[in-house]
Design a protein around this motif. Structure first.
Motif, mmCIF file in Angstrom:
data_model
loop_
_atom_site.group_PDB
_atom_site.id
_atom_site.type_symbol
_atom_site.label_atom_id
_atom_site.label_comp_id
_atom_site.label_asym_id
_atom_site.label_seq_id
_atom_site.Cartn_x
_atom_site.Cartn_y
_atom_site.Cartn_z
ATOM 1 N N UNK A 40 1.511 2.627 -0.879
ATOM 2 C CA UNK A 40 1.706 3.787 -0.001
ATOM 3 C C UNK A 40 1.153 3.506 1.391
ATOM 4 N N UNK A 41 -0.012 2.899 1.458
ATOM 5 C CA UNK A 41 -0.623 2.617 2.762
ATOM 6 C C UNK A 41 0.280 1.713 3.588
ATOM 7 N N UNK A 42 0.885 0.702 2.956
ATOM 8 C CA UNK A 42 1.803 -0.188 3.671
ATOM 9 C C UNK A 42 3.069 0.551 4.098
ATOM 10 N N UNK A 43 3.598 1.390 3.208
ATOM 11 C CA UNK A 43 4.842 2.111 3.521
ATOM 12 C C UNK A 43 4.638 3.146 4.618
ATOM 13 N N UNK A 44 3.467 3.737 4.680
ATOM 14 C CA UNK A 44 3.201 4.757 5.708
ATOM 15 C C UNK A 44 3.253 4.171 7.111
ATOM 16 N N UNK A 45 3.004 2.891 7.250
ATOM 17 C CA UNK A 45 3.005 2.267 8.575
ATOM 18 C C UNK A 45 4.261 1.441 8.827
ATOM 19 N N UNK A 46 5.232 1.554 7.932
ATOM 20 C CA UNK A 46 6.486 0.819 8.090
ATOM 21 C C UNK A 46 7.449 1.634 8.957
ATOM 22 N N UNK A 47 7.807 1.140 10.145
ATOM 23 C CA UNK A 47 8.711 1.902 11.017
ATOM 24 C C UNK A 47 10.058 2.212 10.360
ATOM 25 N N UNK A 48 10.493 1.371 9.445
ATOM 26 C CA UNK A 48 11.777 1.592 8.770
ATOM 27 C C UNK A 48 11.729 2.792 7.831
ATOM 28 N N UNK A 49 10.525 3.244 7.489
ATOM 29 C CA UNK A 49 10.369 4.393 6.592
ATOM 30 C C UNK A 49 9.845 5.617 7.331
ATOM 31 N N UNK A 50 9.910 5.598 8.652
ATOM 32 C CA UNK A 50 9.353 6.697 9.445
ATOM 33 C C UNK A 50 10.107 8.014 9.251
ATOM 34 N N UNK A 104 5.084 12.955 1.395
ATOM 35 C CA UNK A 104 5.330 13.298 -0.009
ATOM 36 C C UNK A 104 6.403 12.398 -0.620
ATOM 37 N N UNK A 105 7.438 12.081 0.145
ATOM 38 C CA UNK A 105 8.500 11.210 -0.370
ATOM 39 C C UNK A 105 7.972 9.800 -0.638
ATOM 40 N N UNK A 106 7.147 9.318 0.273
ATOM 41 C CA UNK A 106 6.570 7.985 0.080
ATOM 42 C C UNK A 106 5.658 7.976 -1.136
ATOM 43 N N UNK A 107 4.881 9.031 -1.317
ATOM 44 C CA UNK A 107 4.001 9.122 -2.487
ATOM 45 C C UNK A 107 4.820 9.121 -3.774
ATOM 46 N N UNK A 108 5.924 9.852 -3.767
ATOM 47 C CA UNK A 108 6.777 9.910 -4.960
ATOM 48 C C UNK A 108 7.397 8.548 -5.263
ATOM 49 N N UNK A 109 7.772 7.814 -4.204
ATOM 50 C CA UNK A 109 8.357 6.489 -4.403
ATOM 51 C C UNK A 109 7.372 5.531 -5.070
ATOM 52 N N UNK A 110 6.091 5.807 -4.917
ATOM 53 C CA UNK A 110 5.055 4.932 -5.474
ATOM 54 C C UNK A 110 4.475 5.467 -6.777
ATOM 55 N N UNK A 111 5.107 6.528 -7.320
ATOM 56 C CA UNK A 111 4.718 6.982 -8.653
ATOM 57 C C UNK A 111 3.730 8.120 -8.722
ATOM 58 N N UNK A 112 3.329 8.694 -7.569
ATOM 59 C CA UNK A 112 2.410 9.829 -7.616
ATOM 60 C C UNK A 112 3.188 11.086 -7.993
ATOM 61 N N UNK A 113 2.597 11.877 -8.911
ATOM 62 C CA UNK A 113 3.311 13.029 -9.461
ATOM 63 C C UNK A 113 3.463 14.161 -8.451
ATOM 64 N N UNK A 114 2.482 14.341 -7.563
ATOM 65 C CA UNK A 114 2.571 15.421 -6.582
ATOM 66 C C UNK A 114 1.795 15.043 -5.328
ATOM 67 N N UNK A 115 2.147 15.694 -4.222
ATOM 68 C CA UNK A 115 1.569 15.367 -2.928
ATOM 69 C C UNK A 115 0.076 15.682 -2.870
ATOM 70 N N UNK A 116 -0.340 16.764 -3.526
ATOM 71 C CA UNK A 116 -1.746 17.168 -3.449
ATOM 72 C C UNK A 116 -2.659 16.111 -4.077
ATOM 73 N N UNK A 117 -2.297 15.631 -5.253
ATOM 74 C CA UNK A 117 -3.138 14.620 -5.904
ATOM 75 C C UNK A 117 -3.126 13.314 -5.113
ATOM 76 N N UNK A 118 -1.982 12.988 -4.502
ATOM 77 C CA UNK A 118 -1.911 11.789 -3.670
ATOM 78 C C UNK A 118 -2.817 11.921 -2.455
#
Length: 335
Positions: A274-284, A289-303
């Protein structure tokens, strides 16, 4: 780490320079290539404990051919098994009446203690390159009798331990500038164990590999499985154990030696992705929440809670800060 390049040598001297480098840093061979006037090659050498990793890259229009003779072997033999991954271009290798035709992604084994011939060639005008593990014969817990029949055979690396080994070799090379001496030693042990396990499976002799080596190789295989399946919501000790045909109890036993539990390893890998994806301009265009879900986190709050606990900053703030830093760096370069 050693980085060498023919670009640092006058064009007319480059092939002779490369011949001297291979004799000194690799293994003595007879080299030939029609493109000697402007021979373009670079070489990375990493010492990983008792294992040497070498990665040449050739930018040539003609084949680079190499031949190791009985006379050269009698004069100098490091007594090594070489396990080579073709990264780009193609390669052929002959040893003990076996002949392998290799393309990118293939592995091949050969011995420095017996004559061989090989060649590297480009593909569609693009550079050719390999990564080789130079494994001391004494460090590979397998006999010459077991491995001898498998030299110069094409070994695909698409699945299983072969795929894990190939990815591990690539990742070490890519991260080489960030590695210290202590890390290199540990990585050498891991890559040696993976290579030994791969060769044992290839020779149908996994039963002769020491238990510690098998455990290390299995732990690395499980880690690779986790990294490839981070998006799965059902990724858990149970599903991981089932996929590797072991008990959950044995899985936890394996990770006792890793300094963290399997659950902690999964969470750490998800957070790092997630940390790498958050700084990827291609995923801006994707939300936190979408990035967290892509990495398997069940909900944004817990992430959000897990990310802030791990990195002392909320994921949204981290993303904004890092993307702003990228923009500032680009402007500084333009100025």
């Amino acid at each position: 780490m050693i980085e060498l390049s023919s670009a640092d040598v006058p064009a007319a001297d480059r092939f002779a320079w490369w011949c001297a480098v291979t004799e000194r840093e690799l293994v003595p061979t007879v080299l030939s290539c029609s493109q000697t006037d402007d021979f373009q090659v670079s070489l990375t050498i990493l010492q990983l404990g008792h294992v040497t990793m070498t990665a040449p890259r050739f930018n040539l229009l003609d084949d680079m051919r190499s031949r190791r003779t009985s006379k050269l072997i009698r004069h100098s033999d490091p007594e090594q098994w070489w396990l080579t991954l073709v990264r780009a271009g193609s390669m052929w290798l002959e040893q003990d009446r076996n002949h392998a035709q290799l393309s990118a992604g293939d592995l091949v084994l050969h011995s420095t203690s017996r004559p061989f011939r090989c060649a590297i060639r480009h593909h569609n005008g693009k550079p050719a390159g390999t990564i080789a593990l130079q494994l001391p014969r004494k460090a590979v817990k397998l006999s010459d009798r077991l491995l001898g029949g498998h030299v110069a055979r094409t070994l695909p690396s698409a699945h299983g331990v072969a795929a894990l080994l190939a990815r591990f070799m690539e990742s070490i090379l890519q991260q080489r500038t960030a590695l210290g001496e202590a890390e290199n030693g540990r990585l050498g042990t891991v890559v040696s164990d993976l290579a030994t396990m791969f060769l044992a499976e290839m020779a149908d002799a996994a039963h002769v590999v020491p238990a510690g080596t098998r455990q290390q190789a299995l732990a690395q295989q499980i880690k690779g499985f986790v990294r490839l399946n981070l998006a799965r919501r059902d990724l858990s000790p149970s599903t991981i154990a089932t996929a590797h045909h072991i008990s959950v109890r044995y899985l936890h036993h394996l990770f006792q030696y890793e300094g963290q539990s399997i659950g902690q390893y999964i969470r750490h890998q998800r957070l790092e992705r997630c940390r790498a994806d958050l700084t990827d301009p291609l995923l801006s265009n994707q939300s936190v929440a979408q990035i967290a879900a892509r990495c398997g986190f069940a909900d944004a709050a817990s992430f959000n809670r897990a990310f802030k606990t791990a990195y002392s900053v909320p994921p949204g703030d981290y993303r904004t800060s890092r993307l702003r830093d990228r923009v500032d760096d680009r402007r500084a370069l333009q100025d």
